[in-house]
Design a protein around this motif. Structure first.
Motif, short mmCIF file in Angstrom:
data_model
loop_
_atom_site.label_atom_id
_atom_site.label_comp_id
_atom_site.label_asym_id
_atom_site.label_seq_id
_atom_site.Cartn_x
_atom_site.Cartn_y
_atom_site.Cartn_z
N PRO A 1 0.86 -1.14 -0.22
CA PRO A 1 0.04 0.04 0.19
C PRO A 1 0.85 1.36 0.10
CG PRO A 1 -0.60 -1.48 1.62
CD PRO A 1 0.77 -2.13 1.37
N ALA A 2 0.29 2.11 -0.85
CA ALA A 2 1.16 3.38 -0.84
C ALA A 2 0.69 4.48 0.03
CB ALA A 2 1.33 3.82 -2.17
N GLY A 3 1.40 5.34 0.45
CA GLY A 3 0.95 6.71 1.06
C GLY A 3 -0.04 7.49 0.29
N LYS A 4 -0.89 8.03 1.13
CA LYS A 4 -1.94 9.11 0.40
C LYS A 4 -1.20 10.28 -0.38
CE LYS A 4 -5.71 12.22 1.45
NZ LYS A 4 -5.90 13.17 2.58
N HIS A 5 -0.30 10.80 -0.36
CA HIS A 5 0.50 11.80 -0.81
C HIS A 5 1.60 11.12 -1.43
CE1 HIS A 5 -2.17 14.83 0.89
NE2 HIS A 5 -2.00 14.35 2.01
N GLN B 1 12.93 14.01 6.82
CA GLN B 1 11.91 14.73 7.41
C GLN B 1 10.79 13.51 7.47
OE1 GLN B 1 10.88 17.70 8.28
NE2 GLN B 1 12.87 18.51 8.02
N LEU B 2 10.56 12.66 6.65
CA LEU B 2 9.61 11.57 6.51
C LEU B 2 10.15 10.34 7.11
CD1 LEU B 2 8.03 12.10 3.14
CD2 LEU B 2 7.38 13.13 5.33
N GLY B 3 11.59 10.07 7.17
CA GLY B 3 11.92 8.71 7.92
C GLY B 3 11.93 7.53 6.94
N ILE B 4 11.72 7.78 5.64
CA ILE B 4 11.93 6.80 4.72
C ILE B 4 12.51 7.03 3.58
CG2 ILE B 4 9.31 6.17 5.37
CD1 ILE B 4 8.38 7.87 2.89
N LYS B 5 12.77 5.84 2.81
CA LYS B 5 13.57 5.77 1.62
C LYS B 5 12.39 5.90 0.47
CE LYS B 5 17.73 5.77 3.43
NZ LYS B 5 18.58 6.94 3.58
N PRO B 6 13.30 6.17 -0.85
CA PRO B 6 12.15 5.99 -2.06
C PRO B 6 11.79 4.67 -2.28
CG PRO B 6 14.26 7.14 -2.51
CD PRO B 6 14.56 6.45 -1.08
N GLY B 7 10.45 4.60 -2.32
CA GLY B 7 9.80 3.03 -2.61
C GLY B 7 9.28 2.74 -1.26
N GLU C 1 9.21 8.61 -3.76
CA GLU C 1 9.66 8.03 -5.09
C GLU C 1 10.71 8.93 -5.53
OE1 GLU C 1 6.26 7.26 -7.64
OE2 GLU C 1 5.40 5.86 -6.40
N THR C 2 11.32 8.53 -6.70
CA THR C 2 12.35 9.40 -7.35
C THR C 2 11.87 9.12 -8.71
OG1 THR C 2 14.15 7.50 -7.71
CG2 THR C 2 14.04 9.06 -5.88
N VAL C 3 11.94 10.09 -9.50
CA VAL C 3 11.78 10.01 -11.13
C VAL C 3 13.07 10.55 -11.66
CG1 VAL C 3 9.27 10.29 -10.69
CG2 VAL C 3 10.62 12.47 -10.92
N ALA C 4 12.95 10.09 -13.16
CA ALA C 4 14.25 10.46 -13.96
C ALA C 4 14.09 11.85 -14.49
CB ALA C 4 14.15 9.29 -15.24
#
Ligand code: FES
Length: 165
Positions: free
Chosen positions: A82-86, A111-117, A128-131
């Motif tokens: 499941p993904a976060g709302k924003h 700030q969020l304490g998470i990594k991409p993905g 997420e990251t984008v190209a």
């Protein structure tokens, strides 16, 4: 399409899948060539691809489950959790990189304490990251939902996140 009995889809172990069976039968013929559109459809409807949905798609398309899982994990567009709302997308393209995009990403991670993905435990944010988001003149950039934030600085990050609270 091979008709799936209601009891088969409705009996899926994830509540998110309930109610999707009719929509899937309406939209898809069930061919193997519909694998990616089916994955996209289910993700759009319930936000991610639960394991049971991959098994159902394998059954409907007659594509081996291992191939369905392989496809879902190969493409970055698909989420198995499941993904976060924003959804925050930080650009890692060249223009953003040379203007400090990595610092923006590190600040968002901090700030969020998470990594991409990953998503925050409260499922408020996903990172997420984008190209490239196609706004290189505004580099470094990040996107939250439909909003693009350009000329980002690390100082702007907490303020922008606060606006989303
Ligand atoms: S490289 Fe970041 S917007 Fe193009």
């Amino acid at each position: 399409m091979e008709q799936a009995g209601d009891e088969e889809l409705d009996g899926a172990s994830t509540p998110e899948l309930e109610g999707l069976s009719a929509a899937i039968r309406k939209e898809f013929a069930g061919g193997a060539d519909e694998l990616i559109p089916l994955l996209q459809f289910v993700q759009k409807e319930i936000g991610y691809l639960p394991e049971q949905s991959l098994r159902e798609i394998a059954r409907l398309t007659r594509v081996p489950a291992a191939s369905v899982f392989g496809t879902a994990t190969f493409y970055a567009q698909f989420r198995l959790q499941p993904a976060g709302k924003h959804v925050i997308r930080v650009c890692r393209g060249t223009a953003c990189h040379v203007r400090g995009g990595a610092r923006i990403l590190r600040e968002v991670e901090k700030q969020l304490g998470i990594k991409p993905g990953e998503s925050t435990p409260d499922l408020k944010y996903a990172l997420e990251t984008v190209a490239c988001i196609g706004a290189c003149a505004l580099a470094p950039t990040m996107v939250i939902g439909d909003d693009t934030y350009g000329q980002m600085t690390t100082k702007k990050v907490p303020d922008i996140l606060k606006q989303r609270d």
